[in-house]
Design a protein around this motif. Structure first.
Motif, PDB file in Angstrom:
ATOM      1  N   GLY A 122       0.803  -1.213   0.000  1.00  0.00           N
ATOM      2  CA  GLY A 122       0.000   0.000   0.000  1.00  0.00           C
ATOM      3  C   GLY A 122       0.840   1.269   0.000  1.00  0.00           C
ATOM      4  N   GLU A 123       2.108   1.163   0.398  1.00  0.00           N
ATOM      5  CA  GLU A 123       2.988   2.326   0.401  1.00  0.00           C
ATOM      6  C   GLU A 123       3.240   2.865  -1.001  1.00  0.00           C
ATOM      7  OE1 GLU A 123       6.531   1.912   2.758  1.00  0.00           O
ATOM      8  OE2 GLU A 123       5.526   0.592   4.200  1.00  0.00           O
ATOM      9  N   LEU A 124       2.952   2.072  -2.015  1.00  0.00           N
ATOM     10  CA  LEU A 124       3.119   2.556  -3.390  1.00  0.00           C
ATOM     11  C   LEU A 124       2.155   3.689  -3.711  1.00  0.00           C
ATOM     12  CD1 LEU A 124       3.659  -0.806  -5.319  1.00  0.00           C
ATOM     13  CD2 LEU A 124       5.373   0.892  -4.687  1.00  0.00           C
ATOM     14  N   GLU A 125       1.106   3.836  -2.911  1.00  0.00           N
ATOM     15  CA  GLU A 125       0.195   4.964  -3.123  1.00  0.00           C
ATOM     16  C   GLU A 125       0.917   6.294  -2.932  1.00  0.00           C
ATOM     17  OE1 GLU A 125      -3.204   4.222  -0.627  1.00  0.00           O
ATOM     18  OE2 GLU A 125      -4.225   3.157  -2.259  1.00  0.00           O
ATOM     19  N   ASP A 126       2.029   6.291  -2.170  1.00  0.00           N
ATOM     20  CA  ASP A 126       2.814   7.513  -1.995  1.00  0.00           C
ATOM     21  C   ASP A 126       3.449   7.965  -3.305  1.00  0.00           C
ATOM     22  OD1 ASP A 126       2.192   7.364   0.684  1.00  0.00           O
ATOM     23  OD2 ASP A 126       4.092   6.435   1.268  1.00  0.00           O
ATOM     24  N   GLU A 127       3.540   7.044  -4.267  1.00  0.00           N
ATOM     25  CA  GLU A 127       4.092   7.364  -5.586  1.00  0.00           C
ATOM     26  C   GLU A 127       2.995   7.770  -6.568  1.00  0.00           C
ATOM     27  OE1 GLU A 127       7.298   7.322  -5.770  1.00  0.00           O
ATOM     28  OE2 GLU A 127       7.769   6.171  -3.959  1.00  0.00           O
ATOM     29  N   GLY A 128       1.763   7.898  -6.065  1.00  0.00           N
ATOM     30  CA  GLY A 128       0.651   8.237  -6.945  1.00  0.00           C
ATOM     31  C   GLY A 128       0.088   7.046  -7.686  1.00  0.00           C
ATOM     32  N   ILE A 129       0.396   5.837  -7.222  1.00  0.00           N
ATOM     33  CA  ILE A 129      -0.076   4.603  -7.849  1.00  0.00           C
ATOM     34  C   ILE A 129      -1.294   4.095  -7.074  1.00  0.00           C
ATOM     35  CG2 ILE A 129       0.532   2.219  -8.435  1.00  0.00           C
ATOM     36  CD1 ILE A 129       3.502   3.224  -8.413  1.00  0.00           C
ATOM     37  N   ALA A 130      -2.362   3.802  -7.759  1.00  0.00           N
ATOM     38  CA  ALA A 130      -3.551   3.257  -7.103  1.00  0.00           C
ATOM     39  C   ALA A 130      -3.284   1.800  -6.727  1.00  0.00           C
ATOM     40  CB  ALA A 130      -4.759   3.351  -8.031  1.00  0.00           C
ATOM     41  N   VAL A 131      -3.516   1.449  -5.468  1.00  0.00           N
ATOM     42  CA  VAL A 131      -3.340   0.077  -4.999  1.00  0.00           C
ATOM     43  C   VAL A 131      -4.717  -0.465  -4.631  1.00  0.00           C
ATOM     44  CG1 VAL A 131      -2.201  -1.444  -3.355  1.00  0.00           C
ATOM     45  CG2 VAL A 131      -1.032   0.627  -4.150  1.00  0.00           C
ATOM     46  N   LEU A 132      -5.146  -1.516  -5.314  1.00  0.00           N
ATOM     47  CA  LEU A 132      -6.502  -2.031  -5.133  1.00  0.00           C
ATOM     48  C   LEU A 132      -6.567  -2.942  -3.913  1.00  0.00           C
ATOM     49  CD1 LEU A 132      -6.788  -0.792  -7.964  1.00  0.00           C
ATOM     50  CD2 LEU A 132      -8.350  -2.653  -8.506  1.00  0.00           C
ATOM     51  N   GLY A 140     -11.260   0.704 -12.745  1.00  0.00           N
ATOM     52  CA  GLY A 140     -11.783   1.890 -13.417  1.00  0.00           C
ATOM     53  C   GLY A 140     -12.119   3.005 -12.438  1.00  0.00           C
ATOM     54  N   GLN A 141     -12.663   2.644 -11.286  1.00  0.00           N
ATOM     55  CA  GLN A 141     -12.993   3.656 -10.279  1.00  0.00           C
ATOM     56  C   GLN A 141     -11.737   4.251  -9.651  1.00  0.00           C
ATOM     57  OE1 GLN A 141     -16.062   2.161  -7.503  1.00  0.00           O
ATOM     58  NE2 GLN A 141     -16.605   0.687  -9.096  1.00  0.00           N
ATOM     59  N   ALA A 142     -10.728   3.417  -9.402  1.00  0.00           N
ATOM     60  CA  ALA A 142      -9.497   3.892  -8.785  1.00  0.00           C
ATOM     61  C   ALA A 142      -8.742   4.846  -9.694  1.00  0.00           C
ATOM     62  CB  ALA A 142      -8.610   2.707  -8.416  1.00  0.00           C
ATOM     63  N   VAL A 153     -16.853  -9.040  -1.422  1.00  0.00           N
ATOM     64  CA  VAL A 153     -17.495  -7.800  -1.010  1.00  0.00           C
ATOM     65  C   VAL A 153     -16.808  -6.671  -1.767  1.00  0.00           C
ATOM     66  CG1 VAL A 153     -18.118  -6.292   0.906  1.00  0.00           C
ATOM     67  CG2 VAL A 153     -17.980  -8.778   1.252  1.00  0.00           C
ATOM     68  N   VAL A 154     -17.587  -5.963  -2.579  1.00  0.00           N
ATOM     69  CA  VAL A 154     -17.040  -4.937  -3.464  1.00  0.00           C
ATOM     70  C   VAL A 154     -17.329  -3.566  -2.876  1.00  0.00           C
ATOM     71  CG1 VAL A 154     -16.979  -4.044  -5.818  1.00  0.00           C
ATOM     72  CG2 VAL A 154     -17.470  -6.469  -5.417  1.00  0.00           C
ATOM     73  N   ALA A 155     -16.271  -2.891  -2.474  1.00  0.00           N
ATOM     74  CA  ALA A 155     -16.394  -1.537  -1.922  1.00  0.00           C
ATOM     75  C   ALA A 155     -15.178  -0.742  -2.347  1.00  0.00           C
ATOM     76  CB  ALA A 155     -16.500  -1.577  -0.397  1.00  0.00           C
ATOM     77  N   TRP A 156     -15.311   0.581  -2.288  1.00  0.00           N
ATOM     78  CA  TRP A 156     -14.163   1.430  -2.582  1.00  0.00           C
ATOM     79  C   TRP A 156     -14.136   2.578  -1.578  1.00  0.00           C
ATOM     80  CZ3 TRP A 156      -9.753   0.286  -3.839  1.00  0.00           C
ATOM     81  CH2 TRP A 156      -8.832   1.186  -4.381  1.00  0.00           C
TER      82      TRP A 156
END
Length: 334
Positions: A81-91, A278-280, A186-189
Motif C-alpha cells: 500500500g505504500e506505493l500509493e505515496d508514488e501516486g499509484i492506485a493500490v486495489l 476503473g474507479q481507482a 465484497v465490493v467496496a471502494w
C-alpha cells in the motif's frame, strides 16, 4: 501491475484485463509462473515478506509507468500500500483493515466485539479445554490451507501442538462450523459504499477453491455488509464463512484482497477487479449488485500459446532462471 502470476486465477485475470484494454505487467517470485508470459511484460521479484520486495516493486512500477497495482497474495499486503505515496492506485482496503485481517486471532476478537458472529476462538496458549471438538487449528497468520488441521479429540490436539512448527501463541483454535462453506466477494471502494456482495458456496476446496457456485443468501449478505460498516475496509475483501445447523453464518476468516474466485464473481455479472480498477483510476462507474445465481465455476488447467519472441522478451526462462535471493533457499533444501 498484477502480482502473484503463478496463482490459479491470475493468468485469467491478466488476459481479462488485457481484453478490457489495459497494458498489464505481471510479477512473481518464480519464472515458471504462467501469468508472466501472458502479460505484456513479466518480472521476477523477491518474496513479499522480505525487505527487498517493496523497493523492487517501486522500481518496476516507475520503470513501467504503472497506474495501478492489483496485489493478490497475503505476504505483500502489509507493505504494498505504500506505493500509493508514488501516486499509484493500490486495489486494497485501507491499511488498518489489512493489518486487522492478517492477524486471524485479533480479527476474530474484533468481529465478536462488534456483534458479528464468529466461531468460538482461542490461542492455543490460552486453551483450557473449554472449546468443543472438532477444532480447526491454524497459524495466526498465513494463507490458503497452509498449516491448517482439524482435530477430533483432546489427545489428537495435544499431539499436534507438540509436533507443530509454531509456538502455542502463534496457533489459533476454532470450533468448526460444519455446515455449507461460502466464499464471498465484497465490493467496496473509498467512499465506503458496498456496491455488491457476491456469495459463492464452495463445492470443492483444495488449498484454493476448485469448484463453487454462486448462491444468494440474505443473511450472508447482511453479515458481510456489517463487516464493512463496522470495520470500514473501503476496498475489496473476501469473507470466508460457514453456516451452522440453523443457517446462521459464522465468519472464520477474511482476506483483505480479491479472492481467487474473482473470475466467478466477474462471470456472474460483477466484474470486481476491472470495475474497481476503473474507479481507482477515475471516472469508472460504480458496480451494481446484480448477478446470476446458480453459476458454477469449474477450475481447470488451460494451455496458452504465445509467440516465441514475446516468450523470450522478458529476459528469463522457466527452469533456467533463479533469482539471487532464492539461492540460499535452494541450498537449504538440498
Amino acid at each position: 501491475m498484477v502480482t502473484t502470476a503463478g496463482s490459479a486465477s491470475t493468468s485469467g485475470t491478466i488476459l481479462h484485463l488485457r481484453e478490457r484494454g489495459y497494458r498489464v505487467v505481471a510479477t512473481d517470485i518464480d519464472a515458471t509462473a504462467p501469468g508472466l508470459y501472458v502479460a505484456d511484460r513479466g518480472y521476477l521479484v523477491p518474496p513479499g515478506d522480505t525487505d527487498d520486495f517493496l523497493p523492487e516493486m517501486r522500481g518496476i512500477c516507475l520503470k513501467e509507468d504503472a497506474a495501478a497495482v492489483v496485489p493478490l497474495v497475503d505476504e505483500e499486503l502489509a507493505v504494498i500500500g505504500e506505493l500509493e505515496d508514488e501516486g499509484i492506485a493500490v486495489l486494497l482496503p485501507r491499511s488498518g483493515f489489512v493489518t486487522a485481517c492478517l492477524d486471524k486471532y485479533a480479527l476474530m476478537k474484533r468481529l465478536a466485539e462488534v456483534g458479528i458472529p464468529v466461531p468460538a476462538t482461542r490461542l492455543a496458549s490460552d486453551w483450557a479445554g473449554d472449546l468443543e471438538f472438532p477444532l480447526v487449528v491454524k497459524p495466526r497468520s498465513g494463507r490458503g490451507s497452509r498449516g491448517v488441521a482439524v482435530c477430533e479429540s483432546a489427545a489428537e490436539l495435544g499431539r499436534l501442538l507438540k509436533d507443530a512448527p509454531y509456538s502455542a501463541g502463534d496457533l489459533v483454535l476454532q470450533e468448526q462450523i460444519t455446515g455449507p462453506e461460502f466464499t464471498v466477494s465484497v465490493v467496496a471502494w473509498r467512499d465506503g459504499a458496498v456496491q455488491a456482495v457476491v456469495s459463492k458456496e464452495i463445492i470443492l476446496k483444495r488449498g484454493v477453491t476448485k469448484f463453487a457456485v454462486t448462491r444468494r443468501n440474505d443473511r450472508v449478505a447482511e453479515v458481510c455488509r456489517a463487516v464493512q460498516r463496522e470495520l470500514r475496509a473501503d476496498g475489496p475483501f473476501n469473507v470466508q464463512l460457514a453456516l451452522d445447523a440453523a443457517g446462521e453464518p459464522f465468519i472464520f476468516e477474511i482476506n483483505p484482497r480479491f479472492s481467487s474466485t474473482a473470475p466467478l464473481t466477474a462471470a456472474s455479472g460483477v466484474d470486481e477487479i476491472a470495475g474497481l480498477l476503473g474507479q481507482a483510476l477515475g471516472g469508472g462507474p460504480a458496480l451494481t449488485d446484480k448477478w446470476h445465481e446458480g453459476l458454477v465455476m469449474v477450475r481447470r488447467w488451460a494451455d496458452e500459446f504465445v509467440d516465441e519472441a514475446h516468450f523470450g522478451s522478458h529476459g528469463f526462462r522457466p527452469g533456467r532462471e533463479m533469482p539471487d535471493y532464492l539461492g540460499p533457499v535452494v541450498q537449504a533444501l538440498r
